[in-house]
Design a protein around this motif. Structure first.
Motif, short mmCIF file in Angstrom:
data_model
loop_
_atom_site.label_atom_id
_atom_site.label_comp_id
_atom_site.label_asym_id
_atom_site.label_seq_id
_atom_site.Cartn_x
_atom_site.Cartn_y
_atom_site.Cartn_z
N TYR A 98 -44.98 46.85 -10.43
CA TYR A 98 -43.76 47.65 -10.37
C TYR A 98 -42.74 46.95 -9.47
O TYR A 98 -43.12 46.22 -8.55
N MET A 99 -41.47 47.16 -9.76
CA MET A 99 -40.41 46.63 -8.91
C MET A 99 -39.49 47.76 -8.48
O MET A 99 -39.43 48.81 -9.12
N TRP A 100 -38.79 47.54 -7.37
CA TRP A 100 -37.85 48.55 -6.89
C TRP A 100 -36.53 48.39 -7.61
O TRP A 100 -36.04 47.28 -7.80
N SER A 101 -35.97 49.51 -8.04
CA SER A 101 -34.71 49.49 -8.75
C SER A 101 -33.72 50.44 -8.06
O SER A 101 -34.07 51.59 -7.82
N LEU A 102 -32.58 49.90 -7.71
CA LEU A 102 -32.12 48.56 -7.96
C LEU A 102 -32.53 47.65 -6.80
O LEU A 102 -32.62 48.11 -5.66
N PRO A 103 -32.77 46.35 -7.11
CA PRO A 103 -32.98 45.40 -6.02
C PRO A 103 -31.79 45.44 -5.07
O PRO A 103 -30.65 45.53 -5.50
N PHE A 104 -32.06 45.38 -3.76
CA PHE A 104 -31.00 45.60 -2.79
C PHE A 104 -30.45 44.29 -2.22
O PHE A 104 -31.08 43.24 -2.29
N MET A 105 -29.23 44.39 -1.68
CA MET A 105 -28.56 43.24 -1.08
C MET A 105 -28.99 43.10 0.38
O MET A 105 -29.18 44.08 1.08
N LEU A 106 -29.10 41.85 0.82
CA LEU A 106 -29.45 41.56 2.21
C LEU A 106 -28.66 40.34 2.65
O LEU A 106 -28.70 39.30 2.00
N GLU A 107 -27.95 40.49 3.75
CA GLU A 107 -27.21 39.36 4.31
C GLU A 107 -28.09 38.64 5.32
O GLU A 107 -28.71 39.27 6.17
N SER A 108 -28.15 37.33 5.24
CA SER A 108 -29.01 36.60 6.15
C SER A 108 -28.46 35.21 6.41
O SER A 108 -27.65 34.69 5.63
N GLU A 109 -28.92 34.63 7.49
CA GLU A 109 -28.49 33.29 7.88
C GLU A 109 -29.51 32.26 7.41
O GLU A 109 -30.70 32.40 7.66
N GLN A 110 -29.03 31.24 6.72
CA GLN A 110 -29.89 30.17 6.22
C GLN A 110 -30.21 29.18 7.34
O GLN A 110 -29.56 29.19 8.39
#
Length: 449
Positions: free
Chosen positions: A121-133
């Motif tokens: 199963y997957m979570w809907s909707l996939p969520f946005m995440l801001e991160s530093e590379q």
């Protein structure tokens, strides 16, 4: 009678007030929040794929994708980070997948002996995440959390269990393996496959393909060691030394977190979707929060070669892997370089289609602009001619005031004739412009087909 009813209601309220309150909070917040510093994510689970058994004499089970989930994935335009939560059934795997979304509920937990998750199963909707590379660049990534069917479920097809393990490894950028804190031969699940992953996955020569590995040791009630990682490797080495060698060989770095018992009563333990964070053991809550925050702080993207994978590429990758696995009953070698080549070709074709679409759109826009400018210019010319003739007509009307009645009559007739001629010329000009516009639109539609 009224007094008895009132006493009963008071008794009922005191006995069930926590459950009633929890249900009220759950309804009002559209989910049972975990709280603390883990962000709450709205949404609901949707089945990504399932395993359909074939009990015929020469048949074997097949993996079947859910079109509704695939449609969701295909729309994702951001780089993907994919977390798979895998492990033994009835060890709190799905609950931890829920906590990754800042909630106790979501993915089905169930209270029966048998596992309740079937397939992935997957979570809907996939969520946005801001991160530093690692290079310091801040990016927006789309996070997909996958909750997989438990490993070693009673009556589970072992070929499917192996495929499930390999499938999650291949799809993920972070692979969370959830097992009992007391490591023994009977509860290490499919970690034995780590002894030689080369039998199942052929990695590309360059770049890291395998996901970041995270081990969760559940219900760990012993004294916490200085390093859970060292403890895990030591205990696993006592059970399966080859598995330890495999993990060290294929995973340059990985994390191990020990999670103690939730500390709640059996009834709540059977219904963790209704749990109240403040009623759980404080150490357990701190350990869970620390693990989740650490996982997100180190969350890698899913790559194809040196490029990040987005929705359409991931769907192509998933389809290809499932098609490969469905060709044989057992888990055969999955060639990642071949899959990469297939996806790169697919992405290139999609990029060409997108470029052609943009080119066509720009050409249509340019054509429309040119046509618009031409029509405006022709309209202005026609208007100018019309105004000039009207001005001439006006001057003639002023002139008639100085003529006798007979001459006025002749002049008025001539003016009427001239005015009608102007109307006919204007209508003819508008008709020609309209016909030319229709021809241009028809020609463009034919070219597009």
């Amino acid at each position: 009678m009224q007094i008895i009813t009132l006493e009963f209601n008071c008794f009922f309220w005191h006995k069930h007030k926590r459950a009633i309150y929890n249900q009220f909070v759950k309804i009002m917040s559209a989910g049972n929040r975990f709280g603390r510093e883990i962000e709450f994510r709205e949404g609901s689970p949707i089945q990504l794929l399932q395993y359909v058994e074939d009990n015929s004499e020469n048949g074997f089970g097949k993996i079947v994708l859910n079109p509704a989930a695939i449609n969701i994935l295909q729309t994702i335009q951001e780089p993907l980070a994919i977390i798979s939560v895998v492990g033994s059934y009835r060890r709190g795997k799905s609950w931890f997948a829920n906590v990754l979304h800042g909630r106790h509920d979501g993915f089905d937990l169930g209270a029966k002996v048998e596992g309740c998750t079937r397939g992935i199963y997957m979570w809907s909707l996939p969520f946005m995440l801001e991160s530093e590379q690692p290079d310091g660049k801040i990016i927006q990534k789309r996070v997909i959390v996958l909750d997989s069917e438990g490993i070693e479920v009673p009556k589970q097809d072992q070929n499917w269990a192996t495929k499930l393990f390999i499938l999650c490894l291949a799809l993920s950028s972070t692979f969370i393996y959830n097992i009992s804190g007391i490591i023994g031969k009977s509860n290490i699940g499919k970690l034995c496959l780590m002894t030689d992953l080369n039998k199942f996955i052929q990695e590309p020569e360059e770049g890291d393909f395998l996901p970041r590995l995270v081990i969760l040791l559940r219900d760990f009630n012993l004294e916490s060691p200085e390093s859970f990682k060292d403890y895990f490797l030591e205990k696993l080495n006592d059970v399966n030394p080859e598995a330890v060698k495999g993990i060290k060989k294929f995973f340059d770095d990985f994390d191990v977190y020990g999670l103690s018992h939730p500390g709640c009563k059996r009834k709540m333990l059977q219904h963790m979707e209704d749990a109240v964070t403040d009623e759980l053991d404080e150490d357990f809550v701190d350990e869970v929060e620390n693990a989740v925050k650490s996982i997100y702080s180190q969350l890698p993207l899913k790559y194809i070669g040196s490029s990040t994978m987005k929705g359409s590429a991931f769907v192509k990758f998933l389809n290809d892997i499932v098609e490969h696995m469905n060709k044989s009953e057992t888990s055969s070698l999955l060639s990642i370089p071949s899959e990469y080549e297939s996806i790169i070709q697919f992405v290139a074709q999609e990029a060409i289609k997108e470029a052609l679409g943009i080119y066509q759109e720009q050409m249509d826009h340019l054509l429309n602009e040119e046509m618009k400018e031409r029509l405006i210019k022709e309209r202005d010319i026609a208007t100018e001619k019309y105004n000039q003739k009207l001005e001439q007509l006006h001057n003639e009307m002023l002139e008639q005031q100085r003529l006798n009645e007979e001459d006025k009559r002749k002049l008025l007739e001539q003016q009427q004739t001239n005015f009608e001629q102007i109307q006919r010329e204007t209508e003819e000009a508008n008709r020609k412009i309209t016909e030319e516009l229709k021809r241009a639109i028809t020609l463009r539609e034919r070219e597009s087909h």
